[in-house]
Design an enzyme around this catalytic site. Structure first.
Site, PDB file in Angstrom:
ATOM      1  N   GLU A 161      32.592  40.470  33.127  1.00 22.89           N
ATOM      2  CA  GLU A 161      33.389  39.426  32.473  1.00 22.89           C
ATOM      3  C   GLU A 161      32.748  38.993  31.139  1.00 22.89           C
ATOM      4  OE1 GLU A 161      33.559  35.943  34.961  1.00 22.89           O
ATOM      5  OE2 GLU A 161      35.231  35.040  33.860  1.00 22.89           O
TER       6      GLU A 161
ATOM      7  N   LYS B  82      42.758  36.100  32.781  1.00 23.21           N
ATOM      8  CA  LYS B  82      42.296  35.442  33.999  1.00 23.21           C
ATOM      9  C   LYS B  82      43.275  34.348  34.409  1.00 23.21           C
ATOM     10  CE  LYS B  82      37.990  33.414  35.845  1.00 23.21           C
ATOM     11  NZ  LYS B  82      36.544  33.272  35.511  1.00 23.21           N
TER      12      LYS B  82
ATOM     13  N   CYS C 217      36.804  37.663  37.986  1.00 25.11           N
ATOM     14  CA  CYS C 217      35.955  36.722  38.728  1.00 25.11           C
ATOM     15  C   CYS C 217      36.719  35.787  39.690  1.00 25.11           C
ATOM     16  CB  CYS C 217      35.077  35.940  37.746  1.00 25.11           C
ATOM     17  SG  CYS C 217      33.530  35.355  38.517  1.00 25.11           S
TER      18      CYS C 217
END
Lengths: 547, 547
Positions: free
Chosen positions: A41, A112, A148
């Protein structure tokens, strides 16, 4: 398809060095026959660059880096995390993105969805969340790509109606890949394994969980990227606390490692803490461009443990220990510190502080007339030592390491601008009882930290015959209360219900609350628990804390 | 219907005192014939209690306070901000709520929709956002009740599809009320007026904008609640930087003040900054339970301005100025400082530092052998002074005020654990050129700050004939660059395009970037601009900043 996991350490904002390393890694993976190499990330820019994201120069540099990396991505594809500008007329200016790059260009961009905002995280400050879901197709494979916390939905408000993996699974992927920046804390590894296992099992997919590695002042990333086969069996764990580059062969949903793998066994907690702290020191120095550390050696266990960790991280010839005896220092303190210096092979100076403390006694005599000696004179000693250490730092270019442990930081048993000084708090997230465990671990192959340092009663030696136990409860009880109040965020009632003495619990919490103002001016502290002092524990300053 | 606005100052977490004050205010409003009294955002608990919201004891105390307040609310209604537990199984545990209380019970609860997360704000860390909209009905009136940023939607991501006022307006309210906690910064008042005016005009509704007042370490709330009639005309502004309780008569959409109102004229910016800083000091001491302040007096303008502000906030007999001449101090420094002491009528001590600096010279002689004098010796002087001030603080119970201005804090022109020490940074958000404006304003009715202090060239006096201009550009140029880089978050290219010298801009930004590590250990700084150093400017520590 051959997929490489590139578990890389970067330096936030150091685009030259990061980009060069990324391009070299892509080239290496290509040489080894990889079709796709996956980076963690926000590898571009660095996790987390915080308010640097608000500067146009920073975002321009990210875009230049992406162009350079894309140009090198020919004959191989890569997935890499980066901040990407949004084109929205309202809302946040950025996405936390994962780029799919192939044939010299960015082909797909995934944003994300679940932006964390707890403890040290504050992504909602910078990023617009995603609400559309599309898998990435490449060489006959379909990748469910997430970032994540997209795999962790329990902390997220009702604003986010969707579970990204459920949405992506509808498109029939044959593998899931998560690019992550998940920091180390005790027991967090097990939590990660459980989360990825659950998704792998639920969707019957092999899974690559690609974590970052490296420390950034307070936050330490431990790597340990995870690889699961389509039966949700953990088949590989990448290096703990070190970079790594490994290869996997994917056929449909069948995923196998190309290199030998050994069964990863999570070591005892203290081993990880030790590794984390060594990496924390190493990266702090490497990334701030310094080589040499300095610290005060009292003959006590805290400074001994920090000295040993610093020697391991930086090499003992880059570590200077300064003994600064006062009239209250006992003979064994100097002897124990000299034994430590001998065992470590580090540099040392002995600079007695009597002359300066006497000077202050004289200078303050008029203003203190008629007043008894009290904590003032103890603090003067601690502050004189800080002047000596900072003078050595200024004159010789050493960086001062702070040696306060979490127990004393918690209850305010330390002097602001004295022993609380330093550029990095090495064991500020380690309770005193764990400092002893660290000492035993450091001595695992022979005595490094002198036995007398470990066995004698802890003392600040700021007045005759002083012992920590004069002012504080025994550390095993104190630490048990602090663990509950600070790390588990339990209220006094709940702690008392756990079997602790009411008066003692109230007294300890009162000390913690009363020393918020001191900790506000602490150096950054290496984080090794789920709740360290620092940005992850945001407390108001002139507040009353009902406990 | 008679509506009272209660612009109140509370102490975060001090439930006893806050609840008592709220109940007394409700009683007073009832005596004056009010039907409804409106308090600001999170008046219960205090804005912003931050991670105290994570402790059960704190939320329990909020609930107890709500019960006590509700019990007192008979024959009158109130609207009051409070954190309210959510009953969600996933997501955040709290709402940022406004309670409508009548007849001894909470009748309606409105949740905040738009949760800010920028600068000093971090509400998304704690609160679940709202997505249902319902007006509050009372005595034939329908109130469109919103909370602070609910009126400001430009910063909010696409997650929030709704504008709360548009949703509520569909239900045909006859008044809009916003309960707010909007902190002071230069020019923010105009922005608030514009936002409330726009809603009032768009929906043709009278508007009450009820702001909080009071300072909480770094953040200062200025009050100045706003009242608009149904034609969007500003008809009243409550006290700036002071509590207030005023009454308005509402008939349908017609809103008139019950007391005399005068046309509010926004004063010059420096007047507000002065008021803000005085309130900031006053509340810091009142809320932390201290009375007496101490500071070093150098004869320079920064310490003189802070001394004058402290005397105004705390009374001159509660302020101790310490003169600490060194061998480099000029005669006029002591004279100027003594003139200031005389003008202010504050306490003073003269404690020369020669003996301690000589002691350090001797103590360090061996370790510094063969090295030239450099910044090390300058820092020792600054740190010796900090020891003297902290010793006075420890012995006599004074709280040390920090006197660093924003220009020097920005470029790192200060000594960590030396002149950067203190419990509160009074002018740390005031650029040097504005410090001069403050001095002139303080002297508006006669000389308080000696003329020589204002007219002489700034110097740290840490070596012979030193001037700030030896190391720094002239302050008017420096401040113009710092305003752009720090406060407006412009990159170097953009600043150079504004007409500044490229080499100079690069040099200044390099200084700012290179001193992040110092500012990390600064005391809390009273915030008076849109971007102060502190929690509102979150920078990574071992990062490279491409500028």
């Amino acid at each position: 398809m051959i997929i490489a996991i590139a578990q890389t350490n970067y330096h936030i904002g150091n685009f030259e060095r990061n980009t060069e390393k990324i391009i070299a890694t892509i080239a290496e993976a290509k040489r080894k026959g990889a079709d796709l190499v996956v980076f963690p990330e926000i590898t571009i820019g660095g996790y987390l660059a915080k308010d640097l994201f608000r500067y146009r120069s920073f975002l321009d540099a990210c875009e230049t880096s992406i162009e350079q990396i894309a140009a090198s991505c020919v004959g191989i594809a890569c997935i890499i995390g980066a901040p990407v500008r949004s084109k929205l007329t309202k809302g946040k200016q950025l996405y936390n993105a994962a780029l799919f790059i192939v044939d010299g260009a960015v082909k797909d961009t995934v944003h994300k969805t679940l932006l964390p905002d707890y403890d040290v995280f504050d992504e909602y400050r910078y990023f617009e969340p995603n609400n559309t879901f599309k898998c990435v197709d490449y060489k006959g494979n379909r990748i469910a790509l997430t970032i994540c916390e997209d795999l962790w939905n329990e902390h997220f408000p009702s604003l986010y109606p969707q579970d990204p993996m459920i949405e992506l699974a509808k498109q029939q992927p044959n593998i899931m890949i998560n690019v992550a920046a998940s920091p180390f804390s005790e027991s967090h590894f097990e939590a990660r394994c459980a989360v990825v296992t659950a998704h792998s099992k639920r969707h019957a997919l092999p899974a690559l969980y690609v974590n970052t590695i490296g420390a950034h002042a307070d936050i330490i990333f431990d790597g340990r990227s995870l690889v699961f086969d389509e039966k949700a069996k953990l088949i590989d764990v990448l290096n703990p606390f070190a970079e790594d580059l490994r290869y996997y062969q994917l056929n449909g949903k069948e995923l196998v490692a190309r290199q030998l793998t050994t069964v990863y066994k999570e070591p005892e907690s203290i081993v990880n803490i030790h590794e984390a702290l060594v990496l924390g020191i190493k990266d702090f120095f490497a990334k701030s461009g310094f080589k040499k550390a300095i610290l005060g050696l009292s003959g006590g266990i805290d400074s001994a443990v920090v000295a040993a960790l610093a020697c391991e991280a930086l090499g003992s010839t880059n570590v200077m220990g300064v003994l600064m005896p006062s009239i209250y220092s006992t003979g064994h303190s100097v002897d124990d510190a000299m034994d430590l210096v001998g065992n470590l092979g580090c540099l040392h100076e002995v600079i007695p502080i009597k002359e300066a403390t006497e000077a202050f006694d004289n200078m303050m005599a008029k203003a203190f007339k008629g007043k008894e000696n009290d904590i003032t004179e103890e603090n003067i000693q601690a502050r004189v030592r800080a002047i000596v250490l900072m003078a050595m730092s200024n004159k010789h270019g050493y960086i001062l390491l702070n040696t306060s442990n979490k127990s004393e930081a918690a209850v305010g048993y330390g002097t602001l601008y004295g022993d609380m000084a330093g550029s990095l708090g090495v064991i500020g997230d380690v309770l005193k009882t764990k400092v002893y465990q660290l000492a035993h671990y450091i001595n695992r192959n022979g005595i490094v930290i002198p036995e007398n340092t470990i066995t004698k009663a802890p003392s600040a030696e700021l007045r005759p015959d002083q012992k920590d136990s004069d002012s504080l409860p025994e550390y095993n009880v104190l630490d048990a209360i602090l663990h509950r109040y600070v790390e588990l965020e339990m209220s006094s009632k709940e702690i008392i219900a756990d079997g602790f003495d009411e008066v003692l619990v109230q007294r300890v919490i009162k000390l913690v609350v009363g020393s918020e103002f001191k900790r506000f001016q602490s150096p950054p502290i290496l984080r090794v628990t789920r709740k360290a002092f620092g940005v992850g524990r945001a407390m108001p300053l002139v507040a009353k804390h009902p406990f």
